[in-house]
Design a protein around this motif. Sequence first.
Motif, mmCIF file in Angstrom:
data_model
loop_
_atom_site.group_PDB
_atom_site.id
_atom_site.type_symbol
_atom_site.label_atom_id
_atom_site.label_comp_id
_atom_site.label_asym_id
_atom_site.label_seq_id
_atom_site.Cartn_x
_atom_site.Cartn_y
_atom_site.Cartn_z
ATOM 1 N N SER A 286 67.760 102.759 88.143
ATOM 2 C CA SER A 286 68.657 102.868 86.991
ATOM 3 C C SER A 286 69.185 101.506 86.578
ATOM 4 O O SER A 286 69.419 101.246 85.392
ATOM 5 C CB SER A 286 69.820 103.810 87.310
ATOM 6 O OG SER A 286 70.627 103.282 88.350
ATOM 7 N N ALA B 183 66.872 98.606 84.319
ATOM 8 C CA ALA B 183 66.900 98.491 82.858
ATOM 9 C C ALA B 183 67.860 97.401 82.401
ATOM 10 O O ALA B 183 67.736 96.882 81.288
ATOM 11 C CB ALA B 183 67.305 99.821 82.233
ATOM 12 N N TYR C 243 55.899 102.335 86.015
ATOM 13 C CA TYR C 243 56.965 102.930 85.196
ATOM 14 C C TYR C 243 58.286 102.217 85.437
ATOM 15 O O TYR C 243 59.049 101.960 84.496
ATOM 16 C CB TYR C 243 57.090 104.414 85.515
ATOM 17 C CG TYR C 243 58.219 105.104 84.780
ATOM 18 C CD1 TYR C 243 58.119 105.394 83.425
ATOM 19 C CD2 TYR C 243 59.387 105.455 85.437
ATOM 20 C CE1 TYR C 243 59.161 106.018 82.746
ATOM 21 C CE2 TYR C 243 60.432 106.081 84.778
ATOM 22 C CZ TYR C 243 60.309 106.363 83.422
ATOM 23 O OH TYR C 243 61.338 106.963 82.752
ATOM 24 N N GLY D 254 58.704 99.263 83.524
ATOM 25 C CA GLY D 254 58.769 99.484 82.083
ATOM 26 C C GLY D 254 57.408 99.568 81.429
ATOM 27 O O GLY D 254 57.261 99.324 80.226
ATOM 28 N N LYS E 288 65.538 107.651 82.594
ATOM 29 C CA LYS E 288 64.667 107.001 83.571
ATOM 30 C C LYS E 288 64.972 107.417 85.010
ATOM 31 O O LYS E 288 64.074 107.708 85.790
ATOM 32 C CB LYS E 288 64.791 105.477 83.430
ATOM 33 C CG LYS E 288 63.735 104.698 84.193
ATOM 34 C CD LYS E 288 63.782 103.223 83.807
ATOM 35 C CE LYS E 288 62.617 102.482 84.437
ATOM 36 N NZ LYS E 288 62.595 101.052 84.024
#
Length: 507
Positions: A139, A142, A290, A293, A485
Amino acid sequence: MTDPAIHALAISAPEFVERVLGDWDNIDHRRKGYNNSTFLANELKLFGLPERRNMLKADLELARVISQDLKEEKFKLELADCFKGFIDVLKAISHVADTVYEEMGRNCESCTPKANNQLKDLIASFEEKSAAFHQMIFSLAANVKETSACLVASKDLRLIDQPTKSPTISGRTYPAKASYTQSENDLPTEEDVLVEKIYTVIKYKKDMAAGCQTLASKLMLAGPNWNIPRLICYRNDEKTNCMDFIFKYPHPELKLLSLHQLYTNGRPEPTLNIRLKLCYQIAAAVLQAYVLGLTHKHIQPQNLLVSTREDNICVEQASLILTGWLNPCSSECQQKSESAFSELIHQYPNYRCRGDTPNVDYNIGYDIYSMGVCMLELLTWELLVRPVGTEEVLSAAYQREFERQENGQTSDTPSNNDLSDDKNHESLIQRYTKDSEKVKNTLIAITETEVRKRAGDNMADLICRCLNCLDPKTGLYDVDTLQQKSIVVQIFRDEIFQRFNRLLSVI
């Protein structure tokens, strides 16, 4: 200094990863010494799984990157506090395991119920807190700035083995030796590398340059155990009108072959243990991409490379990496893979490219679907689309199941049809791949018959979950979930990795 602040500094330390893994390895060492104790060996079995250790190492490496790059102090302290929770439990497990072992030695292979229950509770708490740490890392990822892209001038990097002298592994990927300097004051470094060419479409050259910069910035963050090759740099090769992405060559003492090559060069089918571990590594690569990104868009056997010994006809202790980063730019300039029919088989039904643009936005669910198809091939050790001379031919199992679906027959209906020798290969394949939903249903039918028979119910169920991952009623993800996400990662961990962990713990 408060506890969170102390742990924030600890996470940033160079020896951080090795120190935590040392605690893990100490518990594993004790586990191995408990061979005569079924209770202790069973309770501590997760510490004997190399896959779990590698996942923890990846988490720790990313945590260190994040702790150094996070701008807001509150996020650093939250990460440190979460880290403290699971590291305290890890140390407590080591202490209580020693206590239990001593009690069992004194009391003829038995221990007090209190110590017994305490160890079980600590193991459960560790699973919970390590999962929370895992989720927080992803988390926070990002909020981390991208690593500066490593674009180098051609004069600063020289490929010693030119492409014409180096056999390709898969399409645009080939091994080479490279000579380059990491900084102005350093002497040139020479090492084995993996080169991947991304050809530039003139019409979209500007977009592709920006896309390559973003792709490189994200790949630079990949950890060494993420089943993604580590990027050294990339460069613009004007002679060939392409971008060269230069990766570290994994395991230089071994030979890299694509899964496609392994299937077609006559190597014997590896043990089920090896095939399950390769499936696990595909899943790890998809998840880690993933986290960085990235969505891959071309997960196929040609882009899954396996390290293996050249002089060994069998695949043993294989290690897999995901390559084939062909789509760094916007959807308007996506490049096609070399095998159109293989692409249709491996591609999610709603993501059939028509003309220049796909009909939907891409998401991780499509990569999970492609991952499930690759697992199906691994566990049956057979390509669904195999080369025969200059032609492509669908496997007999695919054709049989497709015909059953067409005729409304069950898998119990005998069928000896093998149309692979039909002269009009292309028209047959077009018929068998035209309807994307029928392709998906055929793959599920093969999974229910062949995979269930070859690899067991758990793996068959897992592949079906992957193929149905975006089903509105039974899928892993819905439209709202895909926007979050941390939830996507948690579901992936619970529904995919937990199944693998249970399987790998008993083989």
